[in-house]
Each structure stands twice: as C-alpha cells, then as structure tokens.
Design a protein around this motif. Structure first.
Motif, PDB file in Angstrom:
ATOM      1  N   PHE A 253      -3.648   1.875  11.208  1.00  0.00           N
ATOM      2  CA  PHE A 253      -2.658   0.992  10.446  1.00  0.00           C
ATOM      3  C   PHE A 253      -2.765   0.910   8.946  1.00  0.00           C
ATOM      4  CE2 PHE A 253      -4.314  -1.081  14.717  1.00  0.00           C
ATOM      5  CZ  PHE A 253      -3.385  -0.419  15.565  1.00  0.00           C
ATOM      6  N   MET A 254      -3.717   1.663   8.240  1.00  0.00           N
ATOM      7  CA  MET A 254      -4.083   1.286   7.079  1.00  0.00           C
ATOM      8  C   MET A 254      -3.124   2.478   6.070  1.00  0.00           C
ATOM      9  SD  MET A 254      -6.408  -0.797   6.617  1.00  0.00           S
ATOM     10  CE  MET A 254      -5.312  -1.696   7.741  1.00  0.00           C
ATOM     11  N   TRP A 255      -1.885   2.057   6.043  1.00  0.00           N
ATOM     12  CA  TRP A 255      -0.889   3.014   5.197  1.00  0.00           C
ATOM     13  C   TRP A 255       0.052   1.920   4.425  1.00  0.00           C
ATOM     14  CZ3 TRP A 255       4.323   1.468   6.482  1.00  0.00           C
ATOM     15  CH2 TRP A 255       4.515   1.316   7.749  1.00  0.00           C
ATOM     16  N   GLY A 256       0.277   2.497   3.354  1.00  0.00           N
ATOM     17  CA  GLY A 256       1.314   1.302   2.293  1.00  0.00           C
ATOM     18  C   GLY A 256       0.513   1.064   1.238  1.00  0.00           C
ATOM     19  N   ASN A 257       0.876   0.150   0.322  1.00  0.00           N
ATOM     20  CA  ASN A 257       0.184  -0.389  -0.670  1.00  0.00           C
ATOM     21  C   ASN A 257      -0.791  -1.494  -0.667  1.00  0.00           C
ATOM     22  OD1 ASN A 257       1.588   1.428  -2.496  1.00  0.00           O
ATOM     23  ND2 ASN A 257       3.635  -0.117  -2.474  1.00  0.00           N
ATOM     24  N   VAL A 258      -1.713  -1.526  -1.361  1.00  0.00           N
ATOM     25  CA  VAL A 258      -2.845  -2.476  -1.138  1.00  0.00           C
ATOM     26  C   VAL A 258      -2.329  -3.742  -2.189  1.00  0.00           C
ATOM     27  CG1 VAL A 258      -5.299  -3.189  -1.310  1.00  0.00           C
ATOM     28  CG2 VAL A 258      -4.636  -1.201  -0.488  1.00  0.00           C
ATOM     29  N   LEU A 259      -2.538  -4.928  -1.510  1.00  0.00           N
ATOM     30  CA  LEU A 259      -2.176  -5.967  -2.800  1.00  0.00           C
ATOM     31  C   LEU A 259      -3.269  -6.140  -4.030  1.00  0.00           C
ATOM     32  CD1 LEU A 259      -0.043  -8.349  -3.132  1.00  0.00           C
ATOM     33  CD2 LEU A 259      -1.823  -9.917  -2.128  1.00  0.00           C
ATOM     34  N   PRO A 260      -2.921  -6.078  -5.169  1.00  0.00           N
ATOM     35  CA  PRO A 260      -3.829  -6.115  -6.347  1.00  0.00           C
ATOM     36  C   PRO A 260      -4.760  -7.582  -6.004  1.00  0.00           C
ATOM     37  CG  PRO A 260      -1.669  -5.688  -7.023  1.00  0.00           C
ATOM     38  CD  PRO A 260      -1.331  -6.011  -5.609  1.00  0.00           C
ATOM     39  N   MET A 261      -6.085  -7.221  -6.278  1.00  0.00           N
ATOM     40  CA  MET A 261      -6.872  -8.443  -5.775  1.00  0.00           C
ATOM     41  C   MET A 261      -6.759  -9.562  -6.362  1.00  0.00           C
ATOM     42  SD  MET A 261     -10.351  -7.044  -7.671  1.00  0.00           S
ATOM     43  CE  MET A 261     -10.446  -7.020  -9.660  1.00  0.00           C
ATOM     44  N   LYS A 262      -6.079  -9.757  -7.766  1.00  0.00           N
ATOM     45  CA  LYS A 262      -5.858 -10.848  -8.369  1.00  0.00           C
ATOM     46  C   LYS A 262      -4.441 -11.548  -8.058  1.00  0.00           C
ATOM     47  CE  LYS A 262      -9.486 -10.486 -12.201  1.00  0.00           C
ATOM     48  NZ  LYS A 262      -9.251 -10.500 -13.466  1.00  0.00           N
ATOM     49  N   ALA A 263      -3.735 -10.973  -7.201  1.00  0.00           N
ATOM     50  CA  ALA A 263      -2.320 -11.465  -6.866  1.00  0.00           C
ATOM     51  C   ALA A 263      -2.317 -12.662  -5.801  1.00  0.00           C
ATOM     52  CB  ALA A 263      -1.912 -10.570  -6.140  1.00  0.00           C
ATOM     53  N   THR A 264      -1.659 -13.566  -6.260  1.00  0.00           N
ATOM     54  CA  THR A 264      -1.245 -14.777  -5.476  1.00  0.00           C
ATOM     55  C   THR A 264       0.119 -14.768  -4.853  1.00  0.00           C
ATOM     56  OG1 THR A 264      -1.374 -16.206  -7.609  1.00  0.00           O
ATOM     57  CG2 THR A 264      -3.318 -16.034  -6.591  1.00  0.00           C
ATOM     58  N   PRO A 265       0.427 -14.393  -4.160  1.00  0.00           N
ATOM     59  CA  PRO A 265       1.788 -14.379  -3.758  1.00  0.00           C
ATOM     60  C   PRO A 265       2.537 -15.814  -3.415  1.00  0.00           C
ATOM     61  CG  PRO A 265       0.623 -12.959  -2.263  1.00  0.00           C
ATOM     62  CD  PRO A 265      -0.349 -13.728  -2.902  1.00  0.00           C
ATOM     63  N   PHE A 266       1.697 -16.780  -3.004  1.00  0.00           N
ATOM     64  CA  PHE A 266       2.489 -18.100  -3.034  1.00  0.00           C
ATOM     65  C   PHE A 266       2.806 -18.642  -4.424  1.00  0.00           C
ATOM     66  CE2 PHE A 266       0.191 -18.959   1.328  1.00  0.00           C
ATOM     67  CZ  PHE A 266       1.452 -18.908   2.121  1.00  0.00           C
ATOM     68  N   ARG A 267       2.225 -18.155  -5.298  1.00  0.00           N
ATOM     69  CA  ARG A 267       2.223 -18.655  -6.561  1.00  0.00           C
ATOM     70  C   ARG A 267       3.415 -17.979  -7.275  1.00  0.00           C
ATOM     71  NH1 ARG A 267      -1.540 -22.427  -8.167  1.00  0.00           N
ATOM     72  NH2 ARG A 267      -3.169 -22.225  -6.620  1.00  0.00           N
ATOM     73  N   GLU A 268       3.873 -16.771  -6.754  1.00  0.00           N
ATOM     74  CA  GLU A 268       4.601 -15.632  -7.185  1.00  0.00           C
ATOM     75  C   GLU A 268       5.927 -15.685  -6.322  1.00  0.00           C
ATOM     76  OE1 GLU A 268       3.165 -11.882  -7.978  1.00  0.00           O
ATOM     77  OE2 GLU A 268       1.185 -12.848  -8.215  1.00  0.00           O
ATOM     78  N   ARG A 269       7.123 -15.216  -6.692  1.00  0.00           N
ATOM     79  CA  ARG A 269       8.093 -15.096  -5.817  1.00  0.00           C
ATOM     80  C   ARG A 269       7.975 -13.855  -4.970  1.00  0.00           C
ATOM     81  NH1 ARG A 269      13.856 -14.629  -8.668  1.00  0.00           N
ATOM     82  NH2 ARG A 269      12.704 -12.900  -9.403  1.00  0.00           N
ATOM     83  N   PHE A 270       7.820 -14.097  -3.783  1.00  0.00           N
ATOM     84  CA  PHE A 270       7.840 -13.170  -2.692  1.00  0.00           C
ATOM     85  C   PHE A 270       8.949 -13.281  -1.456  1.00  0.00           C
ATOM     86  CE2 PHE A 270       5.283 -16.379  -0.645  1.00  0.00           C
ATOM     87  CZ  PHE A 270       5.667 -16.378   0.751  1.00  0.00           C
ATOM     88  N   SER A 271       9.123 -12.076  -0.802  1.00  0.00           N
ATOM     89  CA  SER A 271      10.222 -12.202   0.178  1.00  0.00           C
ATOM     90  C   SER A 271       9.742 -11.063   1.340  1.00  0.00           C
ATOM     91  CB  SER A 271      11.662 -11.877  -0.310  1.00  0.00           C
ATOM     92  OG  SER A 271      11.667 -10.733  -0.705  1.00  0.00           O
ATOM     93  N   PHE A 272      10.362 -11.418   2.476  1.00  0.00           N
ATOM     94  CA  PHE A 272      10.193 -10.269   3.734  1.00  0.00           C
ATOM     95  C   PHE A 272      11.176 -10.209   4.450  1.00  0.00           C
ATOM     96  CE2 PHE A 272       9.431 -13.382   6.807  1.00  0.00           C
ATOM     97  CZ  PHE A 272       8.764 -14.500   6.224  1.00  0.00           C
ATOM     98  N   ASP A 273      11.554  -9.025   5.285  1.00  0.00           N
ATOM     99  CA  ASP A 273      12.386  -8.596   5.958  1.00  0.00           C
ATOM    100  C   ASP A 273      11.655  -8.100   7.210  1.00  0.00           C
ATOM    101  OD1 ASP A 273      14.620  -7.780   7.367  1.00  0.00           O
ATOM    102  OD2 ASP A 273      15.224  -6.298   5.738  1.00  0.00           O
TER     103      ASP A 273
END
Length: 658
Positions: A253-273
C-alpha cells in the motif's frame, strides 16, 4: 512447452521443463516486426516434409531464430525456447499456461541469452552515455523477470557476440535497473525484498498490452492468476489482491507521495475526490510505485512499539481486546492481526488510527508496519472521510489521500502517505482533540464499478469543467438545417473550459431558412456545472430573427444568464438577472446526467457523458424533438432533394446541348 531443436529448427512438445533431457537454452529479447510465429514455423516444417528437399526449417526461419539456434548449438545445447515461435497463441489455454509458467521456464533454463539488438559489439558498457545503458531491453516489462529468474544469463550484441554475463555485470545492472546485485547473483531471495521495492523495479518499464504490466510480474511475487486480455487496468488490481493472499507485507500500500513532515492540511486548503485513482488501497499501475523503492516492512510488534513510544501513548489504552490495560501471560499487550478481508464496502481490518476532524471532514493517519529509509520513519496511510456518512456502514469507511493546494489551483499536489511520527502535528487544528485507537474500519481498495454522480455532488468538484461536442453531432444537426454560430470544440485541445465563476459558455444554432434558433448555455457556480437549453422560434411565429451571439453583450465575471422561456425574445435569454439561481439547473440533479427542455412542439434533450481522459472533460449529446423541429427536418430534407434534382437536370440539359 514447445522447444526448437537447435540443429534443425523443428518444434517438439514437452510436458514440462523436467522432461527435457540435458536441459535447454532460452532467449530474452525485445520483439520487432516482423517476428516469425508458431504457425509460420510449423507451416515451413509441414511444407518441407511434403516435398523432397534436404533443407531444414532452421534454414528458412527468421534471422533471429536462425542465429540463436546456431549459437545455442555451438554452445552445446540441443533445445531452445523462443517466445515468438514456441507459443501457440491461437490457443488461449496454451497462452495462459505460458504466461503463468514463464518465470519458472526462465529459472530452469541452463542458459538465457539476452539479445540486445540496439547494442554493438564494440564500445564501453560502463560509460554514462553507453548504448548498453540505454538499451530498450532494460525498459520492457517482460525482461525484468527475464533478468532476475535465470541462474546463467549472457548478454549478446546485435552481431550475436558475447558482451558479458549477469554475474560479471551485476553492479552495473543494479545501477541501470535498480534490481539489487545480491538478488541478481542469488545471494538474496526475491521473496526477501519488500513488495514495494519489487514494484519499484517495474515502475519505469512498459509493455505493449496494458494487461502485461500485471502478467509480467506474477513470477516475481510467486502468484498465478487467469490471463484475461481485454480487462485493461483491472489486471493489475487483481495482481495486488493475489499478492495480498500470499504475504502480510503492507508495503503493497506504500505508493504515492509522502506528506511533508511540517505540513498541516487543516490549516491549508485541501480537497479530495473519492473517485480519484489514488483514493484507494490498490495502485492503478506499477508506475504508481516510482517513489517506493525505499519502503520496507517491519515486524508488527516492533512497529507498534515504536509508534506508541513516538506518540507517547500508553499501550493499555490501545489494547485490541477492548478491555483497558489487559495484558497477555508474557506481559505484552494484545496486538490485532494485520489480516485484511475484502467486502463491497472496502478492505476491512483492525488498524491503529490516529485522527482528528474539522467540521464534517475527518483526517487520519493509519499506522502500518512499514518503514521508509528515505525519511527514516514509520509511514502510514493518510485517510479521510465524512462524518455524516457514518450511518451508511457498520464501521467507518475511509478513502486514501488528499490534495493540498497552494496559493493557486495549479499548485495542488496529491499525497497518500504520512509519517506516523508527525501525525499529531499533521492533524492539529485549533486545539481539536486528536484520538489514537485500534479501530475496525473499511478502506476503499478499488474504484467502484458504478459511479453514481448524483449520489455524491463532490464528484463535480474539479478545477475545470470542459465540454466537447462529438464530431458526428455537428454533422447531424446540419442535416436538420441548424448551423452553429461558431466552430464547436470537438477535439481535446479545443475543449471549452468553464472555470468556477468564469465566462458563460454560449452555443447558438440557427436554422438557415426558417429563422428558428436554439441556444445552449453552460456554466459553473459554487464549483458545480449547470446547463440550460433555450428555444427561439422563427419569424413565422411573429418573432424577430435572432441576433448572432457575437452581437450580444458579454456578461461580467461570475454572472449568469436566465434561460428564456419558450417564445421569449432572444435578448431576454441573455440578460443577466440578479434573481438567477444556477442550482435549479445543476447537472448533479439530473437523472442519468440527462434533461429535456421545452414542450411537445420544440424539445431539446441534453446528455453529458464523462470523456475517457477523466480530466473534467465531458461529451455533450443534443437531441432535437417535437413537431416543429420534425417539420423543419422534413422541409430541409425536401429542399436538399429538390436542389440535388435541379443540379441533375442542369447537367442533363448541358449534355444534350453538347
């Protein structure tokens, strides 16, 4: 299996490799047109048997078969296998057996010849710009197992000269292909390499058939499955399901990009589909593992111990038995089995889930027994769900990954993975509580077979909504006498783009003889597309002839036009009205993405179909109905017939004069 006698080129069938006395040689190569098939070689043998010639099938075979037979015979091998002419591809059963047995056949061969048709005998093999490094043989999907499986592999130049062996070139081959030298020289078993890394080996390789991206990897994972050419990308998902039946290695299951360690999605604009290819456990293709070469599995107890210590959580509060602080006889806490079962709701398993929420959106990091050597940390899946959907399932259902957006929409990047060590930081938002517990959950493991657009309006939350008119549609409308006021977007590059709050799409179709018109209006508001159709009767019903769209005023950004009612003047259909509500015409409310406008005299049915590129492009189908439009169609057809007849009469009269 069918084998070639190297001295004559005759084909002979053996039940298995073990039945071949003194063994056999095997060829690995890149197919080139034309390649001699099984049927063609058999036909040569039959024709020679019927005639009185001393020639052998080898003498009339293709150059590749002839030269390989000569070399194998020179090296002392009586039998040779070549995939082009030793598989009867007209038999689906034989083809399936060959595909499933390929890895075994290569591993049991006494020698494998890797023929590199694009590499000459002269020249350095190790130079950065060497032709050996850039050979097409290293880019093909099937040649990966043909590199790994044989004990003895000899590289041949295009002149059939020996360039080197796998054993002597192992460090160079590792540099070119990524396959560990220890694996190439059999000091390490393939099964000891993580699933993610084996997938990484294949991530930059290509195959002619989509299904072969999966079938060519079966041997590397020791699995077998039916070959169904025509199933497309489903083959690779089936492969992953089979792999999971034979291993507990969660790096699958370990494929795709790893979120940068200092990222905070709740404080940034994020979406999903939920319909995005990256929203599920299983990858759509080996290319998804391009960043997964450093992933490796950990023993589950060691992974859990590390995670709990990092998060500062007491093990007793996470006891999988559901009884606080219960320990086993040896003093350790209960750890759930990593087993996973597949249901119609998704993959079900008990996982260690660290999560938080912001309004209806829930983000979570699902801890897995996986270690990323690139970040030197334990890595888990980045999950998300909507809390209001809880009532639909017995257990909470998650999808994988989010899109974190920067200052502009085009800066959005997709992330599926997160470092478990940084989970509290990733999920932090204004003091909202962060929970960590063993949970029985569903995780979407593959795209649904039926995508219900109406059931999930967020399906339409795309950066751009694009519209294409099929080429045939313009021709059919012209047959009915309607011409578009401007060229219609019929190709991908010309797709009419409608960004949220952007310009309104206007397409006007005029009838040349009657003055009838109809107008299609398409736009977006609140991130969702809408469309209307407006009928404009001709002057025969005491209405003025409609003006061309180019003569009408443009609307300010963000405004929309109220569709004109049947019989209204054309200008009324384009005036922006403050009370206009686009929600009335939103596509997500249409049944089966189709809606009919008008009445029994004039009706227009609009149907939107998602294009194959799935990049927000939709095909628009327009169907005209009603007595008035049927009459126009008949009149237009009758006038065309008269015009054609008149031209024929003129030509006939001209011939008589001559």
């Amino acid at each position: 299996m069918w084998l070639l006698r190297t001295s004559t080129g005759e084909l002979r069938h053996f039940n298995s490799p073990r039945d071949v006395k003194d063994g056999y040689a095997i060829l690995s190569h890149v197919w080139q047109e034309p390649e001699m098939s099984f049927q063609e070689l058999r036909a040569i043998s039959f024709n020679m048997a019927a005639g009185s010639t001393n020639d052998t099938p080898r003498s009339r075979a293709s150059i590749k078969i002839r030269e390989c037979c000569k070399l194998a015979e020179l090296h002392g091998y009586e039998w040779l296998w070549i995939d082009t002419c030793c598989i009867d591809r007209s038999s689906s059963a034989e083809l399936s057996e060959a595909v499933n047995s390929m890895f075994s056949w290569y591993s049991q061969a006494l020698v494998c010849y890797a023929y590199l048709i694009d590499v000459p005998s002269l020249g350095s093999l190790t130079r950065r710009d060497s032709l050996f490094r850039s050979s097409k043989w290293f880019t093909r999907g099937w040649t990966l197992q043909e590199l790994i499986a044989p004990r003895s592999l000899v590289f041949l130049s295009k002149e059939w000269k020996v360039l080197g062996t796998k054993a002597s070139l192992a460090p160079l081959l590792e540099e070119i292909t990524g396959v560990d030298a220890d694996v190439l020289t059999f000091r390490r078993k393939v099964s000891e390499v993580s699933v993610a890394r084996r997938m990484w080996w294949a991530s930059n390789r290509n195959t002619t058939r989509i299904e072969d991206k999966a079938y060519s990897l079966m041997g590397l994972f020791g699995v077998h499955m039916a070959t169904i050419y025509g199933e497309g990308t489903r083959a690779f998902r089936r492969l992953q399901e089979e792999i999971l039946k034979h291993t507990s290695d969660q790096t699958l299951f370990m494929w795709g990009n790893v979120l940068p360690m200092k990222a905070t999605p709740f404080r940034e604009r994020f979406s999903f589909d939920n319909f995005h290819d990256d929203s599920h456990l299983f990858a759509p293709s080996p290319a998804s593992f391009r960043n997964s070469g450093t992933m490796r599995p950990l023993p589950v107890p060691a992974a859990v111990k590390h995670i709990l210590r990092t998060l500062g959580v007491h093990p007793g509060s996470l006891d999988a038995s559901g009884k606080p602080a219960r320990t086993t006889s040896d003093g350790t806490f209960v750890i759930p089995s990593p087993d996973m079962s597949f249901t119609s709701h998704g993959a079900r398993s008990r996982m260690l889930v660290i999560e938080s929420h912001k309004g209806p959106s829930v983000l979570a990091v699902c801890a897995l027994a996986c270690w990323d050597d690139a970040t030197n940390s334990c890595v888990g899946l980045l999950l998300r769900r909507y809390r209001q959907q809880e009532t639909k399932f017995k257990y909470p259902r998650y999808h994988v990954g989010i899109t974190v957006r920067g200052q502009h929409k085009w800066m959005g990047l997709r992330y599926r993975l997160a470092q478990v060590d940084w989970a509290p930081h990733v999920l932090s938002f204004s003091g909202n509580p962060i929970t960590a517990e063993w949970k029985q959950i569903y995780i979407s493991h593959r795209p649904p077979s039926h995508r219900s657009i109406g059931s999930d309006p967020r399906r339409w939350l795309e950066p751009e909504f694009k519209v294409l008119f099929p080429k045939w549609l313009e021709v059919e409308l012209r047959k009915q006498g309607f011409e578009a006021d401007r060229p219609l977007p019929t190709a991908g590059m010309d797709a009419h783009k409608l960004s949220d709050g952007g310009p309104l799409g206007l397409f006007t179709f005029n009838h040349a003889t009657s003055g009838e018109s109809f107008r299609l209006q398409i736009g977006q508001c609140d991130g969702l597309p809408w469309a209307t159709a407006t009928m404009i009767p001709g002057p025969t019903l005491a209405h003025p002839k409609p003006a061309m769209a180019t003569e009408l005023p443009e609307h300010p950004r963000g405004e929309s036009a109220e569709p004109a009612p049947l019989g209204a003047t054309p200008a009324a259909g384009l005036l922006a009205k403050p009370g206009f509500s686009c929600s009335k015409y939103r596509l997500d409310a249409w049944l089966h993405m189709t809606k009919t406008f008008g009445d029994s005299k004039r009706s227009i049915q609009l149907t939107f179909t998602r294009a194959a590129d799935s990049g927000g492009t939709h095909l628009l189908d327009v169907r005209l109905g009603g007595s008035a439009y049927q009459k126009l169609k008949n009149v237009h057809g009758y006038s065309k017939t008269l015009h054609t007849a008149a031209r024929a009469v003129v030509r006939l009269c001209s011939r008589k004069r001559v």
